[in-house]
Motif scaffolding. Sequence first.
Motif, short mmCIF file in Angstrom:
data_model
loop_
_atom_site.label_atom_id
_atom_site.label_comp_id
_atom_site.label_asym_id
_atom_site.label_seq_id
_atom_site.Cartn_x
_atom_site.Cartn_y
_atom_site.Cartn_z
N PRO A 1 -5.84 -7.21 7.76
CA PRO A 1 -5.13 -9.28 8.24
C PRO A 1 -4.67 -9.06 8.92
O PRO A 1 -4.08 -10.03 9.72
CB PRO A 1 -4.15 -8.49 6.84
CG PRO A 1 -5.04 -7.89 5.89
CD PRO A 1 -6.47 -6.76 6.80
N MET A 2 -4.64 -7.02 9.71
CA MET A 2 -3.44 -7.61 10.87
C MET A 2 -4.50 -8.00 11.86
O MET A 2 -4.22 -8.50 13.75
CB MET A 2 -3.32 -6.00 11.39
CG MET A 2 -4.13 -4.79 11.44
SD MET A 2 -3.79 -3.00 11.48
CE MET A 2 -2.73 -3.41 13.31
N LEU B 1 1.28 -1.51 -0.14
CA LEU B 1 0.35 0.17 -0.10
C LEU B 1 0.95 1.40 0.01
O LEU B 1 0.57 1.52 -0.77
CB LEU B 1 -1.00 0.01 1.48
CG LEU B 1 -1.84 0.95 1.15
CD1 LEU B 1 -3.17 0.79 0.28
CD2 LEU B 1 -2.98 0.89 2.37
N LEU C 1 -3.51 -11.29 13.45
CA LEU C 1 -2.54 -11.51 14.18
C LEU C 1 -1.67 -10.59 15.16
O LEU C 1 -0.95 -10.36 15.99
CB LEU C 1 -1.14 -10.18 12.69
CG LEU C 1 -1.33 -10.76 11.22
CD1 LEU C 1 -0.72 -9.77 10.50
CD2 LEU C 1 -1.16 -12.09 11.54
N VAL C 2 -2.90 -9.49 16.05
CA VAL C 2 -2.43 -9.11 17.03
C VAL C 2 -2.62 -9.96 18.44
O VAL C 2 -3.30 -11.28 18.38
CB VAL C 2 -3.50 -7.91 17.16
CG1 VAL C 2 -3.14 -6.53 15.96
CG2 VAL C 2 -4.93 -7.98 17.12
N ASP C 3 -2.76 -9.73 19.27
CA ASP C 3 -2.55 -10.15 20.58
C ASP C 3 -3.43 -9.69 22.08
O ASP C 3 -3.09 -8.74 22.51
CB ASP C 3 -1.09 -10.43 21.21
CG ASP C 3 -0.61 -11.74 22.26
OD1 ASP C 3 -2.06 -12.17 22.44
OD2 ASP C 3 0.40 -11.56 22.94
N PRO C 4 -4.43 -10.47 22.27
CA PRO C 4 -5.03 -11.43 21.45
C PRO C 4 -5.69 -11.06 19.98
O PRO C 4 -6.28 -10.04 20.24
CB PRO C 4 -6.43 -11.93 22.59
CG PRO C 4 -6.44 -10.61 23.08
CD PRO C 4 -5.06 -10.19 23.38
N ALA D 1 -5.29 5.50 2.91
CA ALA D 1 -4.14 5.16 3.52
C ALA D 1 -4.52 4.31 4.61
O ALA D 1 -4.00 3.38 5.96
CB ALA D 1 -4.10 6.49 4.41
N ASP D 2 -5.81 3.83 4.66
CA ASP D 2 -6.19 2.74 5.61
C ASP D 2 -6.26 1.55 4.85
O ASP D 2 -6.42 1.61 3.96
CB ASP D 2 -7.96 3.00 6.26
CG ASP D 2 -8.51 4.28 6.46
OD1 ASP D 2 -9.25 4.78 6.50
OD2 ASP D 2 -7.66 4.62 7.94
N MET D 3 -6.11 0.82 5.88
CA MET D 3 -5.25 -1.13 5.68
C MET D 3 -6.02 -1.51 4.26
O MET D 3 -6.26 -1.54 3.79
CB MET D 3 -4.34 -1.37 6.66
CG MET D 3 -3.21 -1.69 6.70
SD MET D 3 -2.35 -2.05 8.56
CE MET D 3 -3.52 -0.60 9.70
N ARG E 1 0.86 3.87 -3.01
CA ARG E 1 0.15 5.49 -2.25
C ARG E 1 1.67 6.47 -3.19
O ARG E 1 1.34 7.54 -3.46
CB ARG E 1 0.42 5.51 -0.96
CG ARG E 1 -0.77 5.34 -0.58
CD ARG E 1 -1.26 5.07 0.15
NE ARG E 1 -1.38 6.63 1.29
CZ ARG E 1 -1.10 7.32 1.68
NH1 ARG E 1 -0.08 6.61 3.23
NH2 ARG E 1 -1.21 8.36 2.38
N LEU F 1 -6.30 -1.69 0.70
CA LEU F 1 -5.29 -2.60 -0.09
C LEU F 1 -6.22 -3.62 -0.64
O LEU F 1 -6.05 -4.38 -2.02
CB LEU F 1 -4.61 -3.31 0.58
CG LEU F 1 -3.30 -4.19 0.07
CD1 LEU F 1 -2.88 -3.01 -0.66
CD2 LEU F 1 -2.01 -4.82 0.71
N MET G 1 0.68 -0.87 11.40
CA MET G 1 0.59 -1.74 12.82
C MET G 1 1.42 -1.96 13.48
O MET G 1 1.69 -1.87 13.98
CB MET G 1 0.18 -3.14 11.59
CG MET G 1 1.19 -4.03 11.04
SD MET G 1 0.69 -5.70 10.94
CE MET G 1 -0.18 -6.29 12.63
N ILE H 1 -8.13 -2.39 -3.68
CA ILE H 1 -7.37 -2.34 -4.83
C ILE H 1 -6.70 -4.27 -5.40
O ILE H 1 -7.73 -3.99 -6.56
CB ILE H 1 -5.70 -1.67 -4.58
CG1 ILE H 1 -5.95 -0.29 -4.51
CG2 ILE H 1 -4.93 -2.45 -5.79
CD1 ILE H 1 -4.74 0.28 -3.15
N ARG H 2 -6.78 -5.04 -4.93
CA ARG H 2 -7.05 -5.97 -5.01
C ARG H 2 -8.47 -7.31 -6.11
O ARG H 2 -8.23 -7.58 -6.75
CB ARG H 2 -5.84 -7.05 -4.32
CG ARG H 2 -5.10 -6.58 -3.60
CD ARG H 2 -4.21 -7.53 -2.05
NE ARG H 2 -4.36 -8.92 -2.29
CZ ARG H 2 -3.84 -10.03 -2.29
NH1 ARG H 2 -4.89 -9.73 -1.00
NH2 ARG H 2 -3.95 -11.12 -2.84
#
Lengths: 350, 350
Positions: free
Chosen positions: B292-293, A91, B296-299, B86-88, A95, B91, A293, B94-95
């Motif tokens: 996507p994140m 991304l 991945l974050v905890d928890p 800008a925000d995730m 940009r 993406l 992130m 776009i894809r």
Amino acid sequence: MRHVETGKPGGDLASFADHTRPVTIAAIAASAGVSIPTVSKVINGRSGVAADTRARVEAAINQHGYRRTAPVTRSNMMELVFDRIADMWGLEIIRGVERAARQHRVGVVLTEFGPQRNAIRYWIEDTLARRPDCLVMVAQLDTEQRQQLRARGIPVVVFDPTVELPEDVPFVGATNWAGGRSATRHLIELGHRRIAMIGGPEHVLCCRARLDGHRSALDAAGLPVESELVVHAGLTHEDGRAAALGLLRRPDPPTAIFACNDLQALGVYQAAREVGLRIPTDLSVVGFDDLPMAALVDPALTTVHQPLLEMASTATELALALGRGERTSQVRLELATTLTVRESTAPPVR
Amino acid sequence: MRHVETGKPGGDLASFADHTRPVTIAAIAASAGVSIPTVSKVINGRSGVAADTRARVEAAINQHGYRRTAPVTRSNMMELVFDRIADMWGLEIIRGVERAARQHRVGVVLTEFGPQRNAIRYWIEDTLARRPDCLVMVAQLDTEQRQQLRARGIPVVVFDPTVELPEDVPFVGATNWAGGRSATRHLIELGHRRIAMIGGPEHVLCCRARLDGHRSALDAAGLPVESELVVHAGLTHEDGRAAALGLLRRPDPPTAIFACNDLQALGVYQAAREVGLRIPTDLSVVGFDDLPMAALVDPALTTVHQPLLEMASTATELALALGRGERTSQVRLELATTLTVRESTAPPVR
């Protein structure tokens, strides 16, 4: 790859070797054994030329070094091509390219090759039909594609190359070696002595540079490079987790881990939690990339900032300048990385 | 906006009102008081027409409803336009667009308006010059831009509209209301009774729908909607953190917080840590988007999955179909959201 002319010495073809004289379309046509309009069609990306004829003309152009002397009509379009844009850093690249192109009022056509490689088959054909001013590639071209573009005078700039490129290929990358060095130096300065590195795949150039930077920092501090503390792994979260579990379950685990990218680093976070270690109290972690992130996770990740936006803008400006026929003195650039210290690193307890 | 003809009843102009007969370019030219080639130039996006003349022709076209009857030459290009990417989640969009367009061998030109609004000034001009087959907008057009596109028969599909759209504007969104409802129902089923919601800005349509879904779930369970447990905040990490701190420092804090998006939810994570609460033991958190994140974050974050990739593909297919002149029965679509339960939600202790 040198071409030795066998026929007509002193004639049109001999002039190919003389780089002070421009090679004419007529000479290309004679060399390829086709008509002048056919050469013109190939150069201008028009249809109506048989594939084998087209290949012959392209080969003649590439052999003899024909270059347009006057700027051609510009399409005010450029191509941005990804192998995969799944990773979050895509991304930032998009940009950066888009912003720079907009300054020049050039439209950016975006392509992702993706997992289905047969999609690439049509890509070069469609791209040539669009007659872009230039390309920025976050993907690899094969030799034939490179020749097709070169034959049409369409410049290609490679973004952050993953492999060693021929010397005439323009690229923009980051100072991966210096970045890797700064990450490990930071850990050494905090007092760490057992510092592990999760390297990326061995064949990926930027990963190799980061690992060498890590080793260089250890060397400079007089610390040994312990082979059991260097592991190679893929660049995903899960790869990072698995590699970190292997390191942390050793009888003599490291007190700090430098991961080759931020996704791996987040995998290290998960592994630390699984074996009951707190970050940064029990384990320091450094990543690489500084994805958005990185600042949002808990604890916020210390990482090497890669100026993706600036790299993308620079690659675009370079590609557009080459597309305008400008001569630029520097076509192989590395932009500086910077260490961003956040909350995932601290002095070791032990 | 109805147009009442004052001259030449029964002639060319009267036919404008008769939608069974196509309006000719000649009639448009007569109405605008210009030549036929001038109308043709405007329709085909060519230069050489003064700005005021162009505006007059566009007004005539829009008044009288001229539509191309035969498909025009296709450029095999489309435009994807963001206000900000800008925000995730940009993406994923776009894809999705790029993949769908590639199936049709259509190139995607990407634009981000960005913070400098004057960049938009040139955008419509450059876009019209590119003669795209269609547009997918993750941004708002002003009335003039909409008319310029409509006058040229270039269809526009709005992605996930933030405001109420006129009934004839095609769009693709997500079931925000149902998603909000499923998030809060999940928390109720876990046993939570004091459930706060961090809503987005009040004027943003999708945020409003999520909030109404939340209220609806409370209603359905016979729980009161306590006004002090609903706060409005911006959609960033920091906005989420600030709003959560306000909620958690109350004398009677909530046991669960449903945030309007994942970034806010990660702000809630940070706020919880600051006030010494563990997730999910002391506080349950639900987000919205499934970036996507989130995994991945905890928890790992329990969140409402928004099928951004599919939404983007659908918007693209719709726009391309409209661009080919196809009549599609359904041009206003909402794709289903699904709750993804991970580790950030658990029964309340209290």
